[in-house]
Motif scaffolding. Structure first.
Motif, PDB file in Angstrom:
ATOM      1  N   ASN A   4      92.373 -65.173  34.313  1.00 45.09           N
ATOM      2  CA  ASN A   4      91.741 -64.477  33.247  1.00 45.09           C
ATOM      3  C   ASN A   4      90.877 -65.476  32.170  1.00 45.09           C
ATOM      4  O   ASN A   4      91.455 -65.839  31.556  1.00 45.09           O
ATOM      5  CB  ASN A   4      92.821 -63.476  32.426  1.00 45.09           C
ATOM      6  CG  ASN A   4      91.905 -62.731  31.005  1.00 45.09           C
ATOM      7  OD1 ASN A   4      90.916 -62.031  31.022  1.00 45.09           O
ATOM      8  ND2 ASN A   4      92.415 -62.410  29.939  1.00 45.09           N
ATOM      9  N   VAL A   5      89.424 -64.935  32.877  1.00 44.22           N
ATOM     10  CA  VAL A   5      88.772 -66.260  32.379  1.00 44.22           C
ATOM     11  C   VAL A   5      87.354 -65.347  31.199  1.00 44.22           C
ATOM     12  O   VAL A   5      87.013 -66.092  31.080  1.00 44.22           O
ATOM     13  CB  VAL A   5      87.587 -67.361  33.121  1.00 44.22           C
ATOM     14  CG1 VAL A   5      89.200 -67.686  33.385  1.00 44.22           C
ATOM     15  CG2 VAL A   5      87.404 -66.550  34.443  1.00 44.22           C
ATOM     16  N   GLY A   6      87.520 -63.941  31.180  1.00 44.34           N
ATOM     17  CA  GLY A   6      86.071 -63.100  30.970  1.00 44.34           C
ATOM     18  C   GLY A   6      85.395 -62.807  31.934  1.00 44.34           C
ATOM     19  O   GLY A   6      86.225 -62.617  33.409  1.00 44.34           O
ATOM     20  N   HIS A   7      84.111 -62.518  31.810  1.00 44.13           N
ATOM     21  CA  HIS A   7      83.428 -63.120  33.506  1.00 44.13           C
ATOM     22  C   HIS A   7      83.240 -64.022  33.533  1.00 44.13           C
ATOM     23  O   HIS A   7      82.643 -64.765  32.908  1.00 44.13           O
ATOM     24  CB  HIS A   7      82.082 -61.761  32.522  1.00 44.13           C
ATOM     25  CG  HIS A   7      80.576 -62.288  33.252  1.00 44.13           C
ATOM     26  ND1 HIS A   7      81.007 -61.248  34.088  1.00 44.13           N
ATOM     27  CD2 HIS A   7      79.900 -62.659  33.789  1.00 44.13           C
ATOM     28  CE1 HIS A   7      80.480 -60.904  35.074  1.00 44.13           C
ATOM     29  NE2 HIS A   7      79.180 -62.086  34.846  1.00 44.13           N
ATOM     30  N   GLY A   8      83.166 -64.337  34.517  1.00 41.75           N
ATOM     31  CA  GLY A   8      83.692 -65.201  35.581  1.00 41.75           C
ATOM     32  C   GLY A   8      84.941 -65.598  36.381  1.00 41.75           C
ATOM     33  O   GLY A   8      85.304 -64.220  36.983  1.00 41.75           O
ATOM     34  N   ASN A   9      85.112 -66.734  37.783  1.00 39.06           N
ATOM     35  CA  ASN A   9      86.193 -66.796  38.196  1.00 39.06           C
ATOM     36  C   ASN A   9      86.682 -67.460  38.009  1.00 39.06           C
ATOM     37  O   ASN A   9      85.672 -68.741  37.582  1.00 39.06           O
ATOM     38  CB  ASN A   9      85.684 -66.848  39.831  1.00 39.06           C
ATOM     39  CG  ASN A   9      85.580 -65.071  40.297  1.00 39.06           C
ATOM     40  OD1 ASN A   9      84.275 -64.793  40.058  1.00 39.06           O
ATOM     41  ND2 ASN A   9      86.537 -64.691  40.343  1.00 39.06           N
TER      42      ASN A   9
END
Length: 339
Positions: A4-9
């Motif tokens: 779980n990194v926010g918006h991103g991968n």
């Protein structure tokens, strides 16, 4: 583990102290996961493409004093002029010159077999040799326009020889069409949906999602996105997945989408990682190879603790009763390798 990194991968795959990392927009969640797993060596840092939400934490990670990054895999992209990409290349060049890093700029199907470590298999399914040689193009190229998203590396992680997770980065509809033309086997029990569930570049996003779900045949689809960015996943993407797979697939977002819950409430978090707070839905998702096959957590019943209090959870659209608590059986027992 799909972090779980926010918006991103960002995906962290480890076997003991050794690991592979695919994309890193923010190094902090990854460093936390590595510390909790006693992993301090990254054999391969793989960057699917040069968008900031996939690479922005890579330079800091490579320079971190307590982490060893042995090799970097990244494809050239002259269309990307971001400071993050230029900083990444500058740091990589410096570390290569000092013998601290091996830099590989051939992240394509020709790298197959070069990325495996111990019980972790890493398969590069796209781009193929022709596209990799051409790179991103404009509309006047004989091959037609190829976007950076279309060139996004598609990585399949295998655990003990068994397909586990498909990581398509920001693969768009043209890149997906190229894979289908090449008859690439994309099947995997877990799919991290491309482009965070946003627009695919296809005329019909719903049809794109259905076709991709049919090709991969996942039992779990993950949307890695941030609550403060955009309105992903798009409803037509969810509808397309349901068209193809019905209620046989579990759908989970790392963070609560504003499309599912507009208001800010003291919600129950399924998993307490660094960016959870009130924003996590499934949070970070751990995928495990056991004697029973590829399994994952959080368990559907744990995930439901968050879903049950959302205003209009998209993952339950078209399902009369929603996913039951027993629809997915997840166990951490008999673990042999993690993603």
């Amino acid at each position: 583990m799909v972090l779980n990194v926010g918006h991103g991968n960002c995906s962290f795959i480890h076997d003991g102290s050794t690991s592979v990392v695919v994309d890193v927009p923010n190094a902090l969640p990854l460093l936390g996961a590595m510390a909790s797993s006693d992993a301090d060596v990254i054999e391969h840092l793989i960057l699917s493409h040069a968008d900031n939400d996939h690479i922005k934490g890579a330079a800091a990670l490579m320079a971190h004093s307590e982490v060893v990054v042995k090799s970097l895999w990244v494809n050239p992209d002259s269309t990307k002029l971001s400071d993050a990409f230029l900083d990444l290349l500058t740091v990589a060049a410096d570390r290569q010159s000092r013998g601290l890093l091996n830099v590989r700029t051939n992240l394509n199907v020709g790298a197959d077999g070069l990325l495996d470590i111990r019980r972790i298999g890493v398969r590069i399914l796209h781009p193929g040799i022709v596209w990799a040689g051409i790179g991103p193009t404009g509309k006047d190229h004989p091959s037609g326009p190829i976007s950076s998203n279309g060139m996004s590396a598609v990585v399949r992680i295998e655990l003990d020889g068994q397909p586990a997770v498909l990581l398509p980065g920001d693969l768009d509809s043209k890149g997906f069409s190229e894979m289908r033309k090449a008859q690439v086997d994309m099947k995997a029990p877990v799919l991290v949906f491309p482009h965070h569930g946003g627009r695919s570049g296809a005329p019909d996003n719903r049809a794109f999602a259905a076709d991709l779900a049919t090709a991969v045949k996942p039992r779990l689809v993950i949307f890695s996105h941030g609550r403060t960015h955009f309105m992903n996943p798009r409803k037509e993407i969810i509808d397309g997945i349901r068209d193809a797979l019905g209620s046989d697939v579990q759908i989970a977002c790392t963070q609560i989408s504003r499309a599912c819950h507009e208001k800010e409430l003291p919600l129950i978090s399924a998993q307490g990682d660094l960016l959870s707070g009130q924003t996590a839905c499934a949070g970070s998702v751990r995928v495990t190879r056991t004697d029973d096959g590829i399994l994952w957590e959080p368990h559907a019943s744990r995930h439901a603790q968050t879903i049950d209090v959302l205003e209009s959870p998209l993952c339950r659209s078209h399902l009369r009763g929603g996913l039951s608590a027993d629809s997915t059986v997840v166990s951490q027992s008999r673990r042999s390798a993690d993603d």
